[in-house]
Design a protein around this motif. Structure first.
Motif, PDB file in Angstrom:
ATOM      1  N   ARG A 110       7.152  41.522  27.079  1.00 28.94           N
ATOM      2  CA  ARG A 110       7.157  42.229  28.367  1.00 28.94           C
ATOM      3  C   ARG A 110       6.711  43.676  28.158  1.00 28.94           C
ATOM      4  NH1 ARG A 110      11.370  44.788  30.969  1.00 28.94           N
ATOM      5  NH2 ARG A 110      12.837  43.933  29.441  1.00 28.94           N
ATOM      6  N   VAL A 111       5.866  44.159  29.050  1.00 26.59           N
ATOM      7  CA  VAL A 111       5.377  45.537  28.995  1.00 26.59           C
ATOM      8  C   VAL A 111       6.475  46.481  29.481  1.00 26.59           C
ATOM      9  CG1 VAL A 111       3.699  47.182  29.928  1.00 26.59           C
ATOM     10  CG2 VAL A 111       2.983  44.836  29.349  1.00 26.59           C
ATOM     11  N   ILE A 112       6.821  47.477  28.657  1.00 28.92           N
ATOM     12  CA  ILE A 112       7.859  48.434  29.048  1.00 28.92           C
ATOM     13  C   ILE A 112       7.299  49.847  29.219  1.00 28.92           C
ATOM     14  CG2 ILE A 112       9.734  47.103  28.026  1.00 28.92           C
ATOM     15  CD1 ILE A 112       9.643  48.922  25.612  1.00 28.92           C
ATOM     16  N   ASN A 113       6.058  50.061  28.809  1.00 24.23           N
ATOM     17  CA  ASN A 113       5.406  51.355  29.049  1.00 24.23           C
ATOM     18  C   ASN A 113       3.899  51.137  29.026  1.00 24.23           C
ATOM     19  OD1 ASN A 113       5.226  54.109  29.551  1.00 24.23           O
ATOM     20  ND2 ASN A 113       5.219  54.645  27.381  1.00 24.23           N
ATOM     21  N   ASN A 114       3.183  51.835  29.919  1.00 28.55           N
ATOM     22  CA  ASN A 114       1.756  51.592  30.040  1.00 28.55           C
ATOM     23  C   ASN A 114       1.100  52.787  30.720  1.00 28.55           C
ATOM     24  OD1 ASN A 114      -0.762  50.376  30.138  1.00 28.55           O
ATOM     25  ND2 ASN A 114      -0.296  49.175  31.967  1.00 28.55           N
ATOM     26  N   SER A 115      -0.136  53.083  30.343  1.00 27.17           N
ATOM     27  CA  SER A 115      -0.903  54.134  31.015  1.00 27.17           C
ATOM     28  C   SER A 115      -2.322  53.634  31.245  1.00 27.17           C
ATOM     29  CB  SER A 115      -0.918  55.421  30.184  1.00 27.17           C
ATOM     30  OG  SER A 115      -1.602  55.217  28.952  1.00 27.17           O
ATOM     31  N   VAL A 116      -2.947  54.125  32.318  1.00 27.69           N
ATOM     32  CA  VAL A 116      -4.305  53.703  32.654  1.00 27.69           C
ATOM     33  C   VAL A 116      -5.215  54.889  32.992  1.00 27.69           C
ATOM     34  CG1 VAL A 116      -3.534  51.456  33.507  1.00 27.69           C
ATOM     35  CG2 VAL A 116      -3.715  53.365  35.095  1.00 27.69           C
ATOM     36  N   ASN A 117      -4.654  56.092  33.074  1.00 28.62           N
ATOM     37  CA  ASN A 117      -5.410  57.241  33.570  1.00 28.62           C
ATOM     38  C   ASN A 117      -5.787  58.244  32.482  1.00 28.62           C
ATOM     39  OD1 ASN A 117      -2.844  58.104  33.089  1.00 28.62           O
ATOM     40  ND2 ASN A 117      -2.525  59.109  35.066  1.00 28.62           N
ATOM     41  N   LYS A 118      -5.677  57.856  31.217  1.00 26.05           N
ATOM     42  CA  LYS A 118      -6.035  58.736  30.116  1.00 26.05           C
ATOM     43  C   LYS A 118      -7.279  58.194  29.416  1.00 26.05           C
ATOM     44  CE  LYS A 118      -1.143  59.819  29.385  1.00 26.05           C
ATOM     45  NZ  LYS A 118      -0.012  59.746  28.434  1.00 26.05           N
TER      46      LYS A 118
END
Length: 276
Positions: A110-118
């Motif tokens: 399960r994903v517990i942290n994620n970023s898409v804007n960097k």
């Protein structure tokens, strides 16, 4: 106790009114068929609505458990896919021997942290080395490629996302099998990638599927996206293709870490070749 008695004495008339009102309603409802039927229907409706709301709340609270269970089932199903098997037809003389050997296994997380804007995006998942996850393993979701494991502690792992300036995936056009390299688009759009250095003879079309090839650390045929724009490269010998990603990284919840059981053997052999 004394205060309670004072309170009851002070409001005794009100309490008597409630008692007589209750008795009157009881007699009115129980000795009149129409009123009794109306009361039963109304109470059933209220009770039904209450139970339905309670059920909805319970279902909502169970969503995480249900999603975890579905992820585990999907991982088991992926382990049984033909793309997870290695075909070995040499040296099998016994009927009981199988020509298929398990090459890829899948670990759900399960994903517990994620970023898409960097420019350099990473994903953290809730599984680590204790679950068999190690550096260099590929990661996918139901839609397609997600990234590559960079670090793994006993209980967590950090994935270098496909949305990272240094991520490169060996890929090909699914129809023509013409190969190239896949990377994230330079405009940092989390929905677009770029397939580049594809031979001009490929003659791709808009909407063609882009998948992993035999040179990547992923099983062959894992989807990356679909061609959304064609861009000839300077000189005209190669094509660059804009690709609409098949995974929506902003909504990523569950992933599958790929364990290539032959990876260590392959890497060891390639290391010997380099030494020579």
């Amino acid at each position: 106790m004394r205060n309670l008695l004072i309170f009851i004495t002070k409001y005794s008339a009100f309490f008597l009114f409630l008692i007589f009102e209750g008795i009157a309603l009881y007699v009115f409802i129980n000795y009149n068929d129409f009123q009794r039927a109306s009361f039963i229907n109304t109470s059933n409706e209220l009770t039904g609505n209450l139970y339905r709301n309670i059920s909805n709340v319970n279902d909502y609270l169970k969503l995480k458990e249900i999603n975890d269970s579905l992820a585990r089932q999907n991982a088991l199903l992926r382990n049984q896919l033909m793309s997870s098997l290695y075909i070995d037809t040499a040296g099998h003389r016994k009927v009981n021997d199988s020509v298929y050997k398990q090459q890829y296994t899948y670990i759900e997380a399960r994903v517990i942290n994620n970023s898409v804007n960097k420019r350099m995006n990473y994903i953290t998942i809730n599984k680590g080395s204790l679950n068999g996850i190690g550096k260099g393993m590929g990661v996918i979701a139901d839609g397609g490629v997600v990234g590559i494991v960079m670090q793994a502690s006993p209980h967590f792992s950090v994935i270098r996302s496909l949305l990272h300036k240094d991520t490169r995936i060996s890929a090909m056009l699914a129809n023509s099998k013409e190969g190239g390299s896949f990377m994230w688009a330079e405009d940092m759009d989390p929905h677009k990638g770029l397939l580049y250095d594809v031979a001009n003879s490929a003659q791709p079309h808009l909407g063609d599927t882009v998948v992993t090839d035999q040179h990547s650390l992923f099983p062959i045929g894992v989807q990356l996206g679909r061609v959304s724009n064609l861009k000839p490269k300077t000189g005209g010998f190669f094509l660059n293709m804009e690709v609409k990603l098949s995974v929506d990284f902003s909504k990523l919840e569950y992933v599958y870490v790929i364990n290539n059981k032959f990876a260590q053997e392959q890497q060891g052999l390639e290391a010997l070749q380099k030494d020579e």
